[in-house]
Design a protein around this motif. Sequence first.
Motif, PDB file in Angstrom:
ATOM      1  N   GLN A   4       0.871  -1.166   0.000  1.00  0.00           N
ATOM      2  CA  GLN A   4       0.000   0.000   0.000  1.00  0.00           C
ATOM      3  C   GLN A   4       0.913   1.221   0.000  1.00  0.00           C
ATOM      4  O   GLN A   4       1.532   1.529   1.013  1.00  0.00           O
ATOM      5  CB  GLN A   4      -0.921  -0.014   1.220  1.00  0.00           C
ATOM      6  CG  GLN A   4      -1.912  -1.167   1.173  1.00  0.00           C
ATOM      7  CD  GLN A   4      -2.841  -1.182   2.387  1.00  0.00           C
ATOM      8  OE1 GLN A   4      -2.776  -2.087   3.220  1.00  0.00           O
ATOM      9  NE2 GLN A   4      -3.693  -0.185   2.479  1.00  0.00           N
ATOM     10  N   CYS A  15      -5.274  -3.599   2.662  1.00  0.00           N
ATOM     11  CA  CYS A  15      -5.411  -4.490   1.527  1.00  0.00           C
ATOM     12  C   CYS A  15      -4.731  -5.806   1.895  1.00  0.00           C
ATOM     13  O   CYS A  15      -3.725  -5.820   2.620  1.00  0.00           O
ATOM     14  CB  CYS A  15      -4.732  -3.865   0.305  1.00  0.00           C
ATOM     15  SG  CYS A  15      -4.878  -4.793  -1.217  1.00  0.00           S
ATOM     16  N   CYS A  68      -3.515  -0.174  -3.928  1.00  0.00           N
ATOM     17  CA  CYS A  68      -3.021  -1.471  -3.465  1.00  0.00           C
ATOM     18  C   CYS A  68      -2.379  -2.181  -4.641  1.00  0.00           C
ATOM     19  O   CYS A  68      -3.000  -2.322  -5.695  1.00  0.00           O
ATOM     20  CB  CYS A  68      -4.162  -2.312  -2.905  1.00  0.00           C
ATOM     21  SG  CYS A  68      -3.712  -4.019  -2.514  1.00  0.00           S
ATOM     22  N   THR A 111      -3.360   2.045   5.114  1.00  0.00           N
ATOM     23  CA  THR A 111      -3.443   3.463   4.770  1.00  0.00           C
ATOM     24  C   THR A 111      -4.417   4.114   5.732  1.00  0.00           C
ATOM     25  O   THR A 111      -5.565   3.673   5.839  1.00  0.00           O
ATOM     26  CB  THR A 111      -3.941   3.666   3.326  1.00  0.00           C
ATOM     27  OG1 THR A 111      -3.007   3.090   2.410  1.00  0.00           O
ATOM     28  CG2 THR A 111      -4.099   5.153   3.027  1.00  0.00           C
TER      29      THR A 111
END
Lengths: 114, 113
Positions: free
Chosen positions: B6, B91, B23, B107
């Motif tokens: 990420q 992700c 991602c 994130t």
Amino acid sequence: DAGVIQSPRHEVTEMGQEVTLRCKPISGHDYLFWYRQTMMRGLELLIYFNNNVPIDDSGMPEDRFSAKMPNASFSTLKIQPSEPRDSAVYFCASSPTGAFYEQYFGPGTRLTVT
Amino acid sequence: AQSVTQPDIHITVSEGASLELRCNYSYGATPYLFWYVQSPGQGLQLLLKYFSGDTLVQGIKGFEAEFKRSQSSFNLRKPSVHWSDAAEYFCAVGAMDNNDMRFGAGTRLTVKP
């Protein structure tokens, strides 16, 4: 439906003490996972069980860590003796039969070792 | 083994603005891809998943993600962000030939009023 239940939510202990974290997976799920989350290392898989049997414990940091799953509705993660570097958030997750990757996470236990 | 990146540690958007979180994955075959959201003090909640089929995946809370094999990406999007979307987004990638879920570093999303 109840989700994954973890207890305690917060644990503060002194170095050298034994710590036991508890998890109740979602009923009917036969995979159970223990993860550790830290700022430095992110989210790491420690161990997972399938039908109460440990399948992969390669993520367990060292012999001070142990995990058990005596039945389908209960698992423990034990640290003995605890050290300050074990401070982290520990998550339990479970997933249904045949759906290893559909993991449902509990709220986590924030462990602080002083 | 598979891995996921990420690129953005922290993103700030205004409420009502659109959102895209990036991602990128690494895996030789078709991966299994996931987005999770973690609100402060909470566990991770699955937003959406991709196993096969339609490359545009709809999830909960108005989120969608698109699998782009040519770019090895699975970016998360939302057309209009709400203040309640402020959280950490992860992700994750898995694979059909192993039981090994790898998570990105996350994130953090901040939503400005």
